[in-house]
Design a protein around this motif. Structure first.
Motif, PDB file in Angstrom:
ATOM      1  N   GLY A 291      23.981   1.486   8.726  1.00  0.00           N
ATOM      2  CA  GLY A 291      23.414   2.722   9.466  1.00  0.00           C
ATOM      3  C   GLY A 291      23.108   3.824   8.486  1.00  0.00           C
ATOM      4  O   GLY A 291      23.395   3.783   7.117  1.00  0.00           O
ATOM      5  N   GLU A 292      22.521   4.662   8.798  1.00  0.00           N
ATOM      6  CA  GLU A 292      22.126   6.075   8.198  1.00  0.00           C
ATOM      7  C   GLU A 292      20.901   5.808   7.182  1.00  0.00           C
ATOM      8  O   GLU A 292      20.937   6.534   5.986  1.00  0.00           O
ATOM      9  CB  GLU A 292      23.323   6.647   7.362  1.00  0.00           C
ATOM     10  N   ASP A 293      20.092   4.695   7.542  1.00  0.00           N
ATOM     11  CA  ASP A 293      19.167   4.445   6.450  1.00  0.00           C
ATOM     12  C   ASP A 293      17.886   5.266   6.823  1.00  0.00           C
ATOM     13  O   ASP A 293      17.182   5.640   5.704  1.00  0.00           O
ATOM     14  CB  ASP A 293      18.558   2.883   6.635  1.00  0.00           C
ATOM     15  N   TYR A 294      17.960   5.858   8.035  1.00  0.00           N
ATOM     16  CA  TYR A 294      16.565   6.408   8.361  1.00  0.00           C
ATOM     17  C   TYR A 294      15.331   5.950   7.945  1.00  0.00           C
ATOM     18  O   TYR A 294      14.179   6.566   7.897  1.00  0.00           O
ATOM     19  CB  TYR A 294      16.748   8.087   7.835  1.00  0.00           C
ATOM     20  N   GLU A 295      15.230   4.661   8.247  1.00  0.00           N
ATOM     21  CA  GLU A 295      13.895   3.804   8.058  1.00  0.00           C
ATOM     22  C   GLU A 295      13.569   3.740   9.626  1.00  0.00           C
ATOM     23  O   GLU A 295      14.280   4.136  10.550  1.00  0.00           O
ATOM     24  CB  GLU A 295      14.394   2.395   7.460  1.00  0.00           C
ATOM     25  N   LEU A 296      12.286   3.213   9.590  1.00  0.00           N
ATOM     26  CA  LEU A 296      11.582   2.964  10.947  1.00  0.00           C
ATOM     27  C   LEU A 296      11.507   1.715  11.265  1.00  0.00           C
ATOM     28  O   LEU A 296      11.254   0.890  10.391  1.00  0.00           O
ATOM     29  CB  LEU A 296      10.479   3.642  11.281  1.00  0.00           C
ATOM     30  N   LEU A 297      12.095   1.174  12.561  1.00  0.00           N
ATOM     31  CA  LEU A 297      12.095  -0.051  13.166  1.00  0.00           C
ATOM     32  C   LEU A 297      11.044  -0.279  14.111  1.00  0.00           C
ATOM     33  O   LEU A 297      10.918   0.565  15.141  1.00  0.00           O
ATOM     34  CB  LEU A 297      13.259  -0.515  13.657  1.00  0.00           C
ATOM     35  N   PHE A 298       9.860  -1.226  14.352  1.00  0.00           N
ATOM     36  CA  PHE A 298       8.761  -1.030  15.396  1.00  0.00           C
ATOM     37  C   PHE A 298       8.531  -2.397  15.411  1.00  0.00           C
ATOM     38  O   PHE A 298       8.661  -3.218  14.673  1.00  0.00           O
ATOM     39  CB  PHE A 298       7.863   0.075  15.044  1.00  0.00           C
ATOM     40  N   THR A 299       7.855  -2.483  16.548  1.00  0.00           N
ATOM     41  CA  THR A 299       7.004  -3.714  17.154  1.00  0.00           C
ATOM     42  C   THR A 299       5.446  -3.663  16.832  1.00  0.00           C
ATOM     43  O   THR A 299       5.106  -2.381  17.352  1.00  0.00           O
ATOM     44  CB  THR A 299       7.651  -4.167  18.037  1.00  0.00           C
ATOM     45  N   VAL A 300       4.768  -4.716  16.667  1.00  0.00           N
ATOM     46  CA  VAL A 300       3.462  -4.685  16.629  1.00  0.00           C
ATOM     47  C   VAL A 300       2.726  -5.923  17.306  1.00  0.00           C
ATOM     48  O   VAL A 300       3.668  -7.023  17.293  1.00  0.00           O
ATOM     49  CB  VAL A 300       2.755  -4.340  15.347  1.00  0.00           C
ATOM     50  N   LYS A 301       1.611  -5.973  17.818  1.00  0.00           N
ATOM     51  CA  LYS A 301       1.134  -7.468  18.371  1.00  0.00           C
ATOM     52  C   LYS A 301       1.057  -8.105  17.157  1.00  0.00           C
ATOM     53  O   LYS A 301       0.358  -7.873  16.199  1.00  0.00           O
ATOM     54  CB  LYS A 301      -0.173  -6.820  18.914  1.00  0.00           C
ATOM     55  N   ALA A 302       1.108  -9.381  17.539  1.00  0.00           N
ATOM     56  CA  ALA A 302       0.847 -10.433  16.660  1.00  0.00           C
ATOM     57  C   ALA A 302      -0.428 -10.479  15.973  1.00  0.00           C
ATOM     58  O   ALA A 302      -0.431 -10.757  14.858  1.00  0.00           O
ATOM     59  CB  ALA A 302       1.292 -11.765  17.356  1.00  0.00           C
ATOM     60  N   GLU A 303      -1.556 -10.264  16.887  1.00  0.00           N
ATOM     61  CA  GLU A 303      -2.705  -9.956  16.019  1.00  0.00           C
ATOM     62  C   GLU A 303      -3.052  -8.878  15.041  1.00  0.00           C
ATOM     63  O   GLU A 303      -3.818  -9.200  14.381  1.00  0.00           O
ATOM     64  CB  GLU A 303      -3.795  -9.986  17.318  1.00  0.00           C
ATOM     65  N   ASP A 304      -1.972  -7.965  15.096  1.00  0.00           N
ATOM     66  CA  ASP A 304      -2.189  -6.793  13.902  1.00  0.00           C
ATOM     67  C   ASP A 304      -1.652  -7.531  12.748  1.00  0.00           C
ATOM     68  O   ASP A 304      -1.471  -6.714  11.633  1.00  0.00           O
ATOM     69  CB  ASP A 304      -1.373  -5.736  14.362  1.00  0.00           C
ATOM     70  N   TYR A 305      -0.902  -8.688  12.617  1.00  0.00           N
ATOM     71  CA  TYR A 305      -0.232  -9.171  11.350  1.00  0.00           C
ATOM     72  C   TYR A 305      -1.210  -8.826  10.131  1.00  0.00           C
ATOM     73  O   TYR A 305      -0.691  -8.191   8.979  1.00  0.00           O
ATOM     74  CB  TYR A 305       0.191 -10.503  11.551  1.00  0.00           C
ATOM     75  N   PRO A 306      -2.440  -9.678  10.089  1.00  0.00           N
ATOM     76  CA  PRO A 306      -3.223  -9.067   8.905  1.00  0.00           C
ATOM     77  C   PRO A 306      -3.367  -7.731   8.582  1.00  0.00           C
ATOM     78  O   PRO A 306      -3.503  -7.684   7.247  1.00  0.00           O
ATOM     79  CB  PRO A 306      -4.618  -9.908   9.353  1.00  0.00           C
ATOM     80  N   LYS A 307      -3.245  -6.810   9.131  1.00  0.00           N
ATOM     81  CA  LYS A 307      -3.355  -5.454   8.845  1.00  0.00           C
ATOM     82  C   LYS A 307      -1.971  -4.911   7.983  1.00  0.00           C
ATOM     83  O   LYS A 307      -2.137  -4.071   7.502  1.00  0.00           O
ATOM     84  CB  LYS A 307      -3.824  -4.654  10.294  1.00  0.00           C
ATOM     85  N   ILE A 308      -1.074  -5.644   8.480  1.00  0.00           N
ATOM     86  CA  ILE A 308       0.203  -4.840   7.827  1.00  0.00           C
ATOM     87  C   ILE A 308       0.579  -5.882   6.732  1.00  0.00           C
ATOM     88  O   ILE A 308       1.571  -5.492   5.796  1.00  0.00           O
ATOM     89  CB  ILE A 308       1.380  -4.920   8.710  1.00  0.00           C
ATOM     90  N   LYS A 309       0.053  -7.130   6.656  1.00  0.00           N
ATOM     91  CA  LYS A 309       0.819  -8.192   5.886  1.00  0.00           C
ATOM     92  C   LYS A 309       0.605  -7.646   4.342  1.00  0.00           C
ATOM     93  O   LYS A 309      -0.601  -7.133   3.919  1.00  0.00           O
ATOM     94  CB  LYS A 309      -0.239  -9.537   5.864  1.00  0.00           C
ATOM     95  N   GLY A 310       1.526  -7.782   3.462  1.00  0.00           N
ATOM     96  CA  GLY A 310       1.622  -7.569   2.069  1.00  0.00           C
ATOM     97  C   GLY A 310       1.673  -6.151   1.986  1.00  0.00           C
ATOM     98  O   GLY A 310       1.737  -5.605   0.690  1.00  0.00           O
ATOM     99  N   ASN A 311       1.871  -5.273   2.823  1.00  0.00           N
ATOM    100  CA  ASN A 311       2.116  -3.844   2.594  1.00  0.00           C
ATOM    101  C   ASN A 311       3.247  -3.308   2.076  1.00  0.00           C
ATOM    102  O   ASN A 311       4.415  -3.998   2.814  1.00  0.00           O
ATOM    103  CB  ASN A 311       1.778  -3.009   3.969  1.00  0.00           C
ATOM    104  N   PRO A 312       3.654  -2.865   0.757  1.00  0.00           N
ATOM    105  CA  PRO A 312       4.890  -2.562   0.231  1.00  0.00           C
ATOM    106  C   PRO A 312       5.763  -2.006   1.101  1.00  0.00           C
ATOM    107  O   PRO A 312       7.111  -1.783   0.748  1.00  0.00           O
ATOM    108  CB  PRO A 312       4.713  -2.005  -1.276  1.00  0.00           C
ATOM    109  N   ASN A 313       5.365  -1.151   2.060  1.00  0.00           N
ATOM    110  CA  ASN A 313       6.300  -0.242   2.734  1.00  0.00           C
ATOM    111  C   ASN A 313       6.740  -1.017   4.259  1.00  0.00           C
ATOM    112  O   ASN A 313       7.581  -0.489   4.742  1.00  0.00           O
ATOM    113  CB  ASN A 313       5.454   0.909   3.445  1.00  0.00           C
ATOM    114  N   LEU A 314       6.330  -2.117   4.386  1.00  0.00           N
ATOM    115  CA  LEU A 314       6.471  -2.808   5.717  1.00  0.00           C
ATOM    116  C   LEU A 314       6.799  -4.131   5.618  1.00  0.00           C
ATOM    117  O   LEU A 314       6.358  -4.926   4.805  1.00  0.00           O
ATOM    118  CB  LEU A 314       5.259  -2.519   6.462  1.00  0.00           C
ATOM    119  N   THR A 315       8.107  -4.639   6.214  1.00  0.00           N
ATOM    120  CA  THR A 315       8.414  -6.144   6.031  1.00  0.00           C
ATOM    121  C   THR A 315       8.521  -6.670   7.670  1.00  0.00           C
ATOM    122  O   THR A 315       9.216  -5.933   8.435  1.00  0.00           O
ATOM    123  CB  THR A 315       9.829  -6.213   5.381  1.00  0.00           C
ATOM    124  N   VAL A 316       7.907  -7.643   7.964  1.00  0.00           N
ATOM    125  CA  VAL A 316       8.065  -8.226   9.219  1.00  0.00           C
ATOM    126  C   VAL A 316       9.337  -9.208   9.132  1.00  0.00           C
ATOM    127  O   VAL A 316       9.568  -9.856   8.165  1.00  0.00           O
ATOM    128  CB  VAL A 316       7.000  -9.179   9.331  1.00  0.00           C
TER     129      VAL A 316
END
Ligand code: ADP
Ligand code: MG
Length: 351
Positions: A291-316
């Motif tokens: 707890g207390e990380d204050y990061e964000l947890l979210f869901t995206v459509k599977a088809e959006d994977y190429p848009k977020i892939k490899g982004n250093p801020n985001l981990t699937v």
């Protein structure tokens, strides 16, 4: 330890309530276009466009319950009190614009201590570009109480909720997890050592990131903007204040879905890994329940994977499944363990 050693002490009664409010808030400037009237009247006045919706959230922090002033400097407390609220605004995918600050103070606090608290609030307000538009000041017979209300804005109909994740969506987390909890453990340990031997000098070199994550957390203001730049609309979102596990459960239960979370995908900082090894703790348990990380947890459509892939801020870290499949952690050994909100027991994997 990190105690404030102020020599000059001014009693609050020397300034009086109104003098104190003026004194503490004199440096606050108005930056937001939507602040029509800030501190100084019976209420603040905020403008709103018909194309927008207002997001509002509040948190109450009580000394001895939420913070310990023996290792939490007041400046950091002020900063953190703002951050925990802004994090909730960003978790709606909204922009934070104003806060109000209410404090209950006992007379054991001199004016100088409150100045420090307000320095932290001021620093956070400037950094996150929000206006402090009001509050309340009262005396407290026990400890310090601080309550902050944050106000934000979002285009009409665009707020992102917890209960709208869909089957096959990807589960994404920002930053890394578990560090703030370990930072707190280190500070608690040092406090005990200090109580036994006040001359001991703590060597905290190996834990700087962990301690910083506890004492000076940041809210992910950058994420709503990043997602908008990437043209990704999250299908659900929540901030991680109670630990990854409990937040995933909020999303899944709210959305009537299940999930598979992959243990080997959970992002951990090197200091989390090495400190867990040192203290024989399981890093997955820490990330799930810390707890207390204050990061964000979210869901995206599977088809959006190429848009977020490899982004250093985001981990699937997993994906959403049918409700019937339950909420599971898939371990490194490829076993399925049901996620529980707290006290997740790693030894289960051995059986
Ligand atoms: P009221 O009697 O109407 O509640 P106050 O005297 O409590 O008004 O407050 C005067 C002004 O100062 C108001 O604008 C209020 O929002 C603001 N204010 C009071 N306490 C604080 C505080 N701790 N931090 C920031 N603003 C405050
Ligand atoms: Mg008042």
């Amino acid at each position: 330890m990190l105690e404030n050693k102020n020599n000059s002490k001014t009693s609050i009664s020397e300034l009086g309530e109104f003098g104190l409010i003026d004194h503490l808030t004199k440096n606050f400037k108005i930056d937001q276009k939507t602040t029509v009237k800030g501190i100084g009247d019976d209420a603040a006045v905020l403008a709103c466009k018909s194309s927008e919706e207002i997001v509002i959230t509040t948190d109450l922090l009580v000394e001895g319950v939420h913070f310990d002033l023996s290792y939490m400097p007041l400046k950091h407390l002020g900063y953190k009190a703002v951050i925990v609220n802004l994090s909730d605004v960003y978790a709606m995918n909204a922009e934070a614009t104003q806060i109000t600050v209410s404090i209950g103070v006992s007379n054991r606090f001199p004016v100088e201590a409150l100045e420090e608290l307000y320095e932290g609030i001021h620093t956070a307000a400037k950094y996150y570009n929000i206006d402090v538009v009001g509050g309340d000041t009262t005396s407290s017979r026990t400890g310090l109480i601080i309550s902050i209300t944050a106000i934000g804005r979002i285009a009409k109909g665009k707020a992102v909720y917890r209960n709208t994740a869909k089957e096959n969506d990807l589960l994404v987390v920002t930053g890394d997890l578990g560090a703030a909890y370990l930072g707190l453990q280190i500070l608690e340990r040092e406090k005990k050592v200090f109580e036994v031997n006040p001359k001991s000098q703590p060597d905290l070199e190996a834990y700087t990131y962990l301690i910083e994550r506890h004492l000076k957390p940041e809210a992910r203001k950058d994420i709503p903007k990043l997602l908008s730049d990437l043209k990704v609309v999250p299908t659900s979102m929540i901030d991680i204040s109670d630990g990854l596990s409990s937040e995933i459960i909020h999303i899944c239960k709210g959305s009537n879905v299940g999930c598979n979370l992959y243990e080997d995908k959970i992002p951990l900082d090197q200091q989390v890994i090495s400190t867990c090894e040192e203290f024989k703790l399981d890093s997955t348990t820490i990330a799930l329940s810390g707890g207390e990380d204050y990061e964000l947890l979210f869901t995206v459509k599977a088809e959006d994977y190429p848009k977020i892939k490899g982004n250093p801020n985001l981990t699937v870290i997993g994906h959403i499944t049918n409700e019937n499949e339950g909420m599971n952690l898939i371990t490194r050994a490829n076993t399925k363990i049901p996620l529980i909100a707290r006290g997740w027991n790693f030894s289960k994997e051995d059986s």
